[in-house]
Design a protein around this motif. Structure first.
Motif, PDB file in Angstrom:
ATOM      1  N   UNK A  76      60.103  69.217  31.722  1.00 22.26           N
ATOM      2  CA  UNK A  76      60.758  68.833  30.520  1.00 22.26           C
ATOM      3  C   UNK A  76      59.751  68.646  29.517  1.00 22.26           C
ATOM      4  N   UNK A  77      58.670  67.924  29.857  1.00 16.64           N
ATOM      5  CA  UNK A  77      57.555  67.592  28.806  1.00 16.64           C
ATOM      6  C   UNK A  77      56.651  68.904  28.462  1.00 16.64           C
ATOM      7  N   UNK A  78      56.823  69.844  29.438  1.00 15.91           N
ATOM      8  CA  UNK A  78      55.377  70.744  29.338  1.00 15.91           C
ATOM      9  C   UNK A  78      56.214  72.198  29.385  1.00 15.91           C
ATOM     10  N   UNK A  79      57.272  72.508  29.996  1.00 11.80           N
ATOM     11  CA  UNK A  79      57.433  74.014  30.064  1.00 11.80           C
ATOM     12  C   UNK A  79      58.205  74.452  28.936  1.00 11.80           C
ATOM     13  N   UNK A  80      57.717  75.705  28.226  1.00 11.18           N
ATOM     14  CA  UNK A  80      58.501  76.146  27.173  1.00 11.18           C
ATOM     15  C   UNK A  80      59.059  77.525  27.537  1.00 11.18           C
ATOM     16  N   UNK A  81      58.875  78.149  28.709  1.00  6.90           N
ATOM     17  CA  UNK A  81      59.405  79.268  29.241  1.00  6.90           C
ATOM     18  C   UNK A  81      60.643  79.201  29.679  1.00  6.90           C
ATOM     19  N   UNK A  82      61.742  79.769  28.943  1.00  3.70           N
ATOM     20  CA  UNK A  82      63.120  79.756  29.313  1.00  3.70           C
ATOM     21  C   UNK A  82      63.454  80.294  30.791  1.00  3.70           C
ATOM     22  N   UNK A  83      62.703  81.214  31.265  1.00  3.70           N
ATOM     23  CA  UNK A  83      62.957  81.973  32.474  1.00  3.70           C
ATOM     24  C   UNK A  83      62.560  81.072  33.494  1.00  3.70           C
ATOM     25  N   UNK A  84      61.301  80.397  33.261  1.00  4.49           N
ATOM     26  CA  UNK A  84      60.694  79.426  34.218  1.00  4.49           C
ATOM     27  C   UNK A  84      61.830  78.274  34.554  1.00  4.49           C
ATOM     28  N   UNK A  85      62.236  77.677  33.381  1.00  8.29           N
ATOM     29  CA  UNK A  85      63.199  76.559  33.287  1.00  8.29           C
ATOM     30  C   UNK A  85      64.532  76.683  33.921  1.00  8.29           C
ATOM     31  N   UNK A  86      64.840  78.071  34.095  1.00  5.16           N
ATOM     32  CA  UNK A  86      66.155  78.698  34.570  1.00  5.16           C
ATOM     33  C   UNK A  86      65.916  78.674  36.386  1.00  5.16           C
ATOM     34  N   UNK A  87      64.718  78.913  36.507  1.00  8.46           N
ATOM     35  CA  UNK A  87      64.460  79.353  37.884  1.00  8.46           C
ATOM     36  C   UNK A  87      64.424  78.042  38.493  1.00  8.46           C
ATOM     37  N   UNK A  88      63.752  76.909  37.763  1.00 10.86           N
ATOM     38  CA  UNK A  88      63.887  75.747  38.431  1.00 10.86           C
ATOM     39  C   UNK A  88      65.110  75.145  38.642  1.00 10.86           C
ATOM     40  N   UNK A  89      65.849  75.339  37.465  1.00  9.81           N
ATOM     41  CA  UNK A  89      67.361  74.444  37.719  1.00  9.81           C
ATOM     42  C   UNK A  89      68.177  75.244  38.655  1.00  9.81           C
ATOM     43  N   UNK A  90      67.671  76.510  39.113  1.00  2.00           N
ATOM     44  CA  UNK A  90      68.503  77.175  39.882  1.00  2.00           C
ATOM     45  C   UNK A  90      68.103  76.591  41.571  1.00  2.00           C
ATOM     46  N   UNK A  91      66.865  76.160  41.619  1.00  3.20           N
ATOM     47  CA  UNK A  91      66.289  75.506  42.847  1.00  3.20           C
ATOM     48  C   UNK A  91      66.994  74.235  42.941  1.00  3.20           C
ATOM     49  N   UNK A  92      67.122  73.551  41.881  1.00  3.38           N
ATOM     50  CA  UNK A  92      67.862  72.383  41.952  1.00  3.38           C
ATOM     51  C   UNK A  92      69.028  72.526  42.440  1.00  3.38           C
ATOM     52  N   UNK A  93      69.716  73.400  41.913  1.00  4.34           N
ATOM     53  CA  UNK A  93      71.297  73.623  42.464  1.00  4.34           C
ATOM     54  C   UNK A  93      71.430  74.009  43.702  1.00  4.34           C
ATOM     55  N   UNK A  94      70.260  74.654  44.595  1.00  7.62           N
ATOM     56  CA  UNK A  94      70.516  74.723  45.784  1.00  7.62           C
ATOM     57  C   UNK A  94      70.320  73.453  46.828  1.00  7.62           C
ATOM     58  N   UNK A  95      69.926  72.515  45.837  1.00  5.08           N
ATOM     59  CA  UNK A  95      69.726  71.193  46.469  1.00  5.08           C
ATOM     60  C   UNK A  95      71.213  70.402  46.452  1.00  5.08           C
ATOM     61  N   UNK A  96      71.689  70.273  45.104  1.00  9.25           N
ATOM     62  CA  UNK A  96      72.894  69.472  44.870  1.00  9.25           C
ATOM     63  C   UNK A  96      74.127  70.385  45.248  1.00  9.25           C
ATOM     64  N   UNK A  97      73.940  71.614  45.447  1.00 10.19           N
ATOM     65  CA  UNK A  97      75.186  72.312  46.109  1.00 10.19           C
ATOM     66  C   UNK A  97      75.733  71.591  47.441  1.00 10.19           C
ATOM     67  N   UNK A  98      74.934  70.942  47.878  1.00  2.19           N
ATOM     68  CA  UNK A  98      75.323  70.218  49.248  1.00  2.19           C
ATOM     69  C   UNK A  98      76.563  69.057  48.882  1.00  2.19           C
ATOM     70  N   UNK A  99      76.772  68.853  47.578  1.00  2.00           N
ATOM     71  CA  UNK A  99      77.843  67.996  47.178  1.00  2.00           C
ATOM     72  C   UNK A  99      78.958  68.747  46.646  1.00  2.00           C
ATOM     73  N   UNK A 100      78.978  70.153  46.685  1.00  2.00           N
ATOM     74  CA  UNK A 100      80.090  70.840  46.041  1.00  2.00           C
ATOM     75  C   UNK A 100      81.289  70.806  47.121  1.00  2.00           C
ATOM     76  N   UNK A 101      82.404  71.231  46.816  1.00  2.00           N
ATOM     77  CA  UNK A 101      83.424  70.876  47.570  1.00  2.00           C
ATOM     78  C   UNK A 101      83.400  72.089  48.836  1.00  2.00           C
ATOM     79  N   UNK A 102      83.865  71.649  49.833  1.00  3.67           N
ATOM     80  CA  UNK A 102      83.571  72.526  50.976  1.00  3.67           C
ATOM     81  C   UNK A 102      84.596  73.885  50.798  1.00  3.67           C
ATOM     82  N   UNK A 103      84.197  74.922  51.796  1.00  2.00           N
ATOM     83  CA  UNK A 103      85.135  76.105  51.694  1.00  2.00           C
ATOM     84  C   UNK A 103      86.480  76.040  51.635  1.00  2.00           C
ATOM     85  N   UNK A 104      86.929  74.842  52.244  1.00  2.00           N
ATOM     86  CA  UNK A 104      88.754  74.605  52.339  1.00  2.00           C
ATOM     87  C   UNK A 104      89.060  73.492  51.201  1.00  2.00           C
ATOM     88  N   UNK A 105      88.042  73.467  50.319  1.00  2.00           N
ATOM     89  CA  UNK A 105      88.458  72.507  49.002  1.00  2.00           C
ATOM     90  C   UNK A 105      88.257  71.167  49.116  1.00  2.00           C
TER      91      UNK A 105
END
Length: 427
Positions: free
Chosen positions: A174-203
């Protein structure tokens, strides 16, 4: 990070409500006090000499902590990392830290790779504090950034240490990165972690453990912090692609998590997504609003007895704010008093940014916001002011130079005296 700082001044929601509070009472005031033990020019009549002595003591303690961080004893290394973190939280000393940047980064990397649990967690925290001290420069090399990414995803690392790595990664980039592509890649990585709290396949709600929930919450908060860097138009386009970022229904599913911290982080993330999207498109995600209002109302009025009373109170306060924004587009407003200045947090983006910084610095927030020009710019506090009597006066460049020169001279004289004393004792 974009040089024009146009996205600056954004943080996470701060809970300041009570159960009896009206939903229309949308403004809070926080007075921040400093725990610093002596960095002010107004301290006890000692003037610049006192400032120099205090600065020298902190520098000596920090140097000792750095030395102890390389000890063979695990406990010694953990204690040293904790001491170094405490000093960087309470003191703003960028020049001293910059001179030892390479050594500090080496210590952090070794602790992350070879340490376990508490050592890794404290090393990650030290990395985020280093980024705050040196904010505005090339803060963290890509190698350390990659090490933090690997640690965040390593299932062999404790949940707590991984959570701290996520928080550190979010703040550093947040303090240093100005490349939107790099920011999006990092956000996608975070999603692979917190997706563990998404609803299961059976909702049905996620069955993640309480320890895993802490990690998911940290990853989602880091994701939200980086989201404040994405231009609204780009965010709307990306969300419609449904490939680079989680969909709003994914985040809504997290509202059904059995863990309070996940529900609150999800609610605040949803408000942030809507706020950013609505800047570009007034009808952004309108197809989900009816369901979202219904879910948010339930959480804002939750009185289920199996939840702890304090948890219910905190949840209701948060989701009243979220609900009001969804229905009326009114963000909670909080005034943070910092000495003679007031920081106004009146958007969800500002809440996320302020809370991320405040969580890293802790009680040293007043020191850093008084002295760290880059953080002041991030949070839209403007240029530094000096207090003369009851009048706030802007500090000129000449005054800054004279004060810094006097402090440096005081430290030099003090060190010279100490050397003379040691020589006299030896002779």
């Amino acid at each position: 990070m974009p040089k024009n700082k146009s996205k600056r001044g954004k943080g996470r929601q701060i809970e300041m409500h009570s159960d009896d509070e009206s939903i229309n009472d949308n403004m809070s005031v926080i007075s921040v006090q400093s725990d610093d033990c002596g960095g002010s020019l107004e301290d006890g009549g000692g003037g610049v000499e006192d400032v120099g002595n205090v600065a020298e003591k902190f520098e000596e303690k920090f140097a000792q902590a750095m030395e102890n961080a390389t000890e063979k004893s695990i406990q010694a290394r953990v204690s040293a990392l904790q001491a170094a973190c405490e000093i960087l939280m309470l003191r703003f000393m960028p020049d001293y830290v910059d001179d030892r940047k390479i050594t500090l980064i080496d210590i952090i990397e070794k602790s992350l790779r070879r340490g376990k649990g508490a050592e890794q967690g404290n090393a990650a925290k030290l990395a985020s504090l280093l980024s705050i001290q040196l904010a505005g420069d090339d803060i963290i090399p890509k190698g350390l950034n990659q090490t933090l990414i690997v640690m965040s995803q390593d299932n062999a690392v404790t949940f707590d240490a991984r959570a701290k790595c996520c928080s550190s990664l979010g703040l550093i980039n947040f303090l240093s990165e100005d490349n939107i592509g790099e920011i999006l890649n990092l956000m996608k990585m975070f999603e692979t972690i917190f997706c563990g709290s998404f609803l299961k396949g059976d909702h049905t709600p996620s069955s993640a453990s309480a320890e895993a929930a802490i990690l998911h919450c940290a990853a989602l908060q880091a994701w939200s912090l980086l989201l404040t860097l994405i231009p609204p138009g780009d965010l709307v386009s990306i969300m419609k692609q449904r490939s680079l970022l989680p969909t709003l229904p994914n985040l809504m599913g997290m509202l059904r998590s059995p863990h309070l911290e996940v529900r609150m982080a999800a609610g605040e993330a949803i408000a942030l997504v809507l706020e950013c999207g609505r800047i570009h498109d007034e009808d952004f995600m309108d197809e989900h609003i009816a369901d979202l209002i219904e879910m948010t109302k339930q959480l804002a009025t939750d009185s289920q007895k199996f939840r702890a009373k304090r948890d219910r109170k905190t949840q209701r306060a948060t989701f009243r704010d979220v609900l009001r924004y969804i229905e009326e587009e009114i963000s909670p407003e909080i005034n943070v008093r910092i000495g003679k200045e007031t920081l106004v947090l009146n958007t969800w983006s500002m809440h996320h940014q302020y809370t991320a910084v405040c969580s890293a610095i802790g009680s040293g927030i007043t020191v850093h916001l008084a002295e760290n020009d880059f953080l002041r710019d991030v949070l839209q506090l403007g240029e530094k002011f000096l207090t003369v009597g009851s009048v706030a006066v802007k500090q000129t460049k000449l005054e800054k130079h004279l004060i810094n020169a006097a402090a440096f001279k005081a430290r030099t004289i003090s060190r010279s005296k100490n050397r003379d004393k040691r020589s006299a004792v030896i002779n």
